[in-house]
Design a protein around this motif. Sequence first.
Motif, PDB file in Angstrom:
ATOM      1  N   LEU A  28       0.819  -1.216   0.000  1.00  8.08           N
ATOM      2  CA  LEU A  28       0.000   0.000   0.000  1.00  8.08           C
ATOM      3  C   LEU A  28       0.849   1.260   0.000  1.00  8.08           C
ATOM      4  CD1 LEU A  28      -3.006  -0.667   2.408  1.00  8.08           C
ATOM      5  CD2 LEU A  28      -3.106  -0.051  -0.008  1.00  8.08           C
ATOM      6  N   GLU A  29       1.990   1.211   0.661  1.00  9.69           N
ATOM      7  CA  GLU A  29       2.864   2.390   0.733  1.00  9.69           C
ATOM      8  C   GLU A  29       3.416   2.789  -0.629  1.00  9.69           C
ATOM      9  OE1 GLU A  29       5.854   1.855   3.728  1.00  9.69           O
ATOM     10  OE2 GLU A  29       4.359   1.710   5.326  1.00  9.69           O
ATOM     11  N   GLU A  30       3.351   1.897  -1.606  1.00 13.71           N
ATOM     12  CA  GLU A  30       3.835   2.214  -2.953  1.00 13.71           C
ATOM     13  C   GLU A  30       2.873   3.122  -3.723  1.00 13.71           C
ATOM     14  OE1 GLU A  30       6.852   1.422  -4.273  1.00 13.71           O
ATOM     15  OE2 GLU A  30       7.282   0.683  -2.249  1.00 13.71           O
ATOM     16  N   ASN A  31       1.643   3.279  -3.210  1.00 14.91           N
ATOM     17  CA  ASN A  31       0.636   4.111  -3.884  1.00 14.91           C
ATOM     18  C   ASN A  31       0.415   3.698  -5.335  1.00 14.91           C
ATOM     19  OD1 ASN A  31      -0.098   5.750  -1.701  1.00 14.91           O
ATOM     20  ND2 ASN A  31       1.742   6.985  -2.002  1.00 14.91           N
ATOM     21  N   ASP A  32       0.401   2.399  -5.574  1.00 15.09           N
ATOM     22  CA  ASP A  32       0.221   1.843  -6.910  1.00 15.09           C
ATOM     23  C   ASP A  32      -0.849   0.762  -6.812  1.00 15.09           C
ATOM     24  OD1 ASP A  32       0.412   0.257  -9.244  1.00 15.09           O
ATOM     25  OD2 ASP A  32       2.554   0.642  -9.448  1.00 15.09           O
ATOM     26  N   ALA A  33      -2.026   1.041  -7.347  1.00 15.71           N
ATOM     27  CA  ALA A  33      -3.152   0.119  -7.222  1.00 15.71           C
ATOM     28  C   ALA A  33      -2.851  -1.248  -7.820  1.00 15.71           C
ATOM     29  CB  ALA A  33      -4.397   0.723  -7.871  1.00 15.71           C
ATOM     30  N   ALA A  34      -2.196  -1.279  -8.975  1.00 18.52           N
ATOM     31  CA  ALA A  34      -1.872  -2.556  -9.616  1.00 18.52           C
ATOM     32  C   ALA A  34      -0.895  -3.359  -8.767  1.00 18.52           C
ATOM     33  CB  ALA A  34      -1.301  -2.317 -11.010  1.00 18.52           C
ATOM     34  N   PHE A  35       0.055  -2.677  -8.162  1.00 16.95           N
ATOM     35  CA  PHE A  35       1.024  -3.353  -7.299  1.00 16.95           C
ATOM     36  C   PHE A  35       0.331  -3.956  -6.080  1.00 16.95           C
ATOM     37  CE2 PHE A  35       4.349  -3.465  -4.030  1.00 16.95           C
ATOM     38  CZ  PHE A  35       5.347  -4.148  -4.712  1.00 16.95           C
ATOM     39  N   PHE A  36      -0.601  -3.198  -5.484  1.00 20.34           N
ATOM     40  CA  PHE A  36      -1.335  -3.719  -4.331  1.00 20.34           C
ATOM     41  C   PHE A  36      -2.205  -4.906  -4.726  1.00 20.34           C
ATOM     42  CE2 PHE A  36      -5.013  -3.997  -1.542  1.00 20.34           C
ATOM     43  CZ  PHE A  36      -4.357  -4.245  -0.343  1.00 20.34           C
ATOM     44  N   ALA A  37      -2.875  -4.813  -5.869  1.00 20.73           N
ATOM     45  CA  ALA A  37      -3.721  -5.922  -6.325  1.00 20.73           C
ATOM     46  C   ALA A  37      -2.889  -7.189  -6.528  1.00 20.73           C
ATOM     47  CB  ALA A  37      -4.447  -5.546  -7.611  1.00 20.73           C
ATOM     48  N   LYS A  38      -1.696  -7.040  -7.099  1.00 24.80           N
ATOM     49  CA  LYS A  38      -0.808  -8.190  -7.292  1.00 24.80           C
ATOM     50  C   LYS A  38      -0.379  -8.748  -5.942  1.00 24.80           C
ATOM     51  CE  LYS A  38       2.149 -10.987  -9.392  1.00 24.80           C
ATOM     52  NZ  LYS A  38       2.445 -11.951  -8.354  1.00 24.80           N
ATOM     53  N   ALA A  39      -0.051  -7.890  -4.995  1.00 19.97           N
ATOM     54  CA  ALA A  39       0.342  -8.350  -3.661  1.00 19.97           C
ATOM     55  C   ALA A  39      -0.810  -9.083  -2.980  1.00 19.97           C
ATOM     56  CB  ALA A  39       0.807  -7.168  -2.810  1.00 19.97           C
ATOM     57  N   LEU A  67      -6.399 -10.253  -9.952  1.00 16.50           N
ATOM     58  CA  LEU A  67      -5.271  -9.998  -9.054  1.00 16.50           C
ATOM     59  C   LEU A  67      -3.920 -10.281  -9.697  1.00 16.50           C
ATOM     60  CD1 LEU A  67      -6.802 -11.360  -5.736  1.00 16.50           C
ATOM     61  CD2 LEU A  67      -6.810  -9.025  -6.620  1.00 16.50           C
ATOM     62  N   SER A  68      -3.897 -10.355 -11.005  1.00 20.40           N
ATOM     63  CA  SER A  68      -2.634 -10.543 -11.721  1.00 20.40           C
ATOM     64  C   SER A  68      -1.978  -9.192 -11.959  1.00 20.40           C
ATOM     65  CB  SER A  68      -2.876 -11.232 -13.068  1.00 20.40           C
ATOM     66  OG  SER A  68      -3.495 -10.335 -13.972  1.00 20.40           O
ATOM     67  N   VAL A  69      -0.763  -9.224 -12.455  1.00 21.75           N
ATOM     68  CA  VAL A  69      -0.033  -7.987 -12.718  1.00 21.75           C
ATOM     69  C   VAL A  69      -0.755  -7.130 -13.761  1.00 21.75           C
ATOM     70  CG1 VAL A  69       1.521  -8.840 -14.522  1.00 21.75           C
ATOM     71  CG2 VAL A  69       2.305  -7.084 -12.936  1.00 21.75           C
ATOM     72  N   ASP A  70      -1.523  -7.754 -14.650  1.00 19.07           N
ATOM     73  CA  ASP A  70      -2.255  -7.018 -15.681  1.00 19.07           C
ATOM     74  C   ASP A  70      -3.721  -6.805 -15.320  1.00 19.07           C
ATOM     75  OD1 ASP A  70      -0.026  -6.843 -17.395  1.00 19.07           O
ATOM     76  OD2 ASP A  70      -0.385  -8.886 -18.105  1.00 19.07           O
ATOM     77  N   GLY A  71      -4.128  -7.266 -14.155  1.00 19.69           N
ATOM     78  CA  GLY A  71      -5.519  -7.156 -13.742  1.00 19.69           C
ATOM     79  C   GLY A  71      -5.884  -5.740 -13.334  1.00 19.69           C
ATOM     80  N   ASN A  72      -7.170  -5.504 -13.268  1.00 20.65           N
ATOM     81  CA  ASN A  72      -7.680  -4.204 -12.838  1.00 20.65           C
ATOM     82  C   ASN A  72      -8.961  -4.457 -12.043  1.00 20.65           C
ATOM     83  OD1 ASN A  72      -8.017  -1.467 -12.521  1.00 20.65           O
ATOM     84  ND2 ASN A  72      -8.943  -1.163 -14.533  1.00 20.65           N
ATOM     85  N   PRO A  73      -8.814  -4.984 -10.815  1.00 25.34           N
ATOM     86  CA  PRO A  73     -10.007  -5.381 -10.068  1.00 25.34           C
ATOM     87  C   PRO A  73     -10.818  -4.181  -9.595  1.00 25.34           C
ATOM     88  CG  PRO A  73      -8.091  -5.527  -8.668  1.00 25.34           C
ATOM     89  CD  PRO A  73      -7.591  -5.209 -10.055  1.00 25.34           C
ATOM     90  N   GLU A  74     -12.116  -4.401  -9.486  1.00 28.83           N
ATOM     91  CA  GLU A  74     -12.971  -3.387  -8.886  1.00 28.83           C
ATOM     92  C   GLU A  74     -12.664  -3.342  -7.391  1.00 28.83           C
ATOM     93  OE1 GLU A  74     -17.084  -4.085  -9.650  1.00 28.83           O
ATOM     94  OE2 GLU A  74     -16.821  -4.094 -11.826  1.00 28.83           O
ATOM     95  N   PHE A  75     -12.929  -2.197  -6.787  1.00 29.49           N
ATOM     96  CA  PHE A  75     -12.677  -2.066  -5.357  1.00 29.49           C
ATOM     97  C   PHE A  75     -13.515  -3.067  -4.571  1.00 29.49           C
ATOM     98  CE2 PHE A  75     -12.944   0.063  -1.168  1.00 29.49           C
ATOM     99  CZ  PHE A  75     -11.587   0.057  -0.882  1.00 29.49           C
ATOM    100  N   ALA A  76     -14.714  -3.355  -5.052  1.00 30.84           N
ATOM    101  CA  ALA A  76     -15.570  -4.338  -4.385  1.00 30.84           C
ATOM    102  C   ALA A  76     -14.895  -5.702  -4.338  1.00 30.84           C
ATOM    103  CB  ALA A  76     -16.919  -4.432  -5.095  1.00 30.84           C
ATOM    104  N   THR A  77     -14.184  -6.057  -5.384  1.00 35.60           N
ATOM    105  CA  THR A  77     -13.464  -7.335  -5.406  1.00 35.60           C
ATOM    106  C   THR A  77     -12.344  -7.329  -4.381  1.00 35.60           C
ATOM    107  OG1 THR A  77     -13.978  -7.645  -7.760  1.00 35.60           O
ATOM    108  CG2 THR A  77     -12.131  -8.929  -6.860  1.00 35.60           C
ATOM    109  N   ILE A  78     -11.626  -6.219  -4.299  1.00 39.89           N
ATOM    110  CA  ILE A  78     -10.560  -6.081  -3.294  1.00 39.89           C
ATOM    111  C   ILE A  78     -11.138  -6.288  -1.898  1.00 39.89           C
ATOM    112  CG2 ILE A  78      -8.941  -4.454  -2.227  1.00 39.89           C
ATOM    113  CD1 ILE A  78      -7.964  -5.318  -4.956  1.00 39.89           C
ATOM    114  N   MET A  79     -12.263  -5.642  -1.635  1.00 42.11           N
ATOM    115  CA  MET A  79     -12.885  -5.747  -0.315  1.00 42.11           C
ATOM    116  C   MET A  79     -13.358  -7.169  -0.026  1.00 42.11           C
ATOM    117  SD  MET A  79     -12.326  -2.810   0.860  1.00 42.11           S
ATOM    118  CE  MET A  79     -13.227  -2.909   2.377  1.00 42.11           C
TER     119      MET A  79
END
Length: 98
Positions: A28-39, A67-79
């Motif tokens: 999260l500290e990276e401020n990169d949504a794709a990076f967080f999704a991959k993590a 949740l892949s490096v190329d993914g773009n999940p909705e926030f609802a999916t993250i939650m």
Amino acid sequence: MALQTKKWDVVNFLNTREDVVAYLDAALEENDAAFFAKALGDVARSHGMTQIAKTAGVSRESLYKALSVDGNPEFATIMKVMSALGLHMTIESADKAA
């Protein structure tokens, strides 16, 4: 003699709740949504992607993709995934003095 190596995978090092929390906090500290999704995907894999997908109410295939490096999940999916992992997010001021 050739040097023998093994593929490194962070999943093999996410053994405790503290490991998971530290890993996601650092992501999260990276401020990169794709990076967080991959993590988050790494953490889900460490807990068994099939079970996390089932608990989150999404298909395993779509979760892998989101949740892949190329993914773009909705926030609802993250939650949903965070909840399936027994985790939640908190908000704090970026300015620690505030």
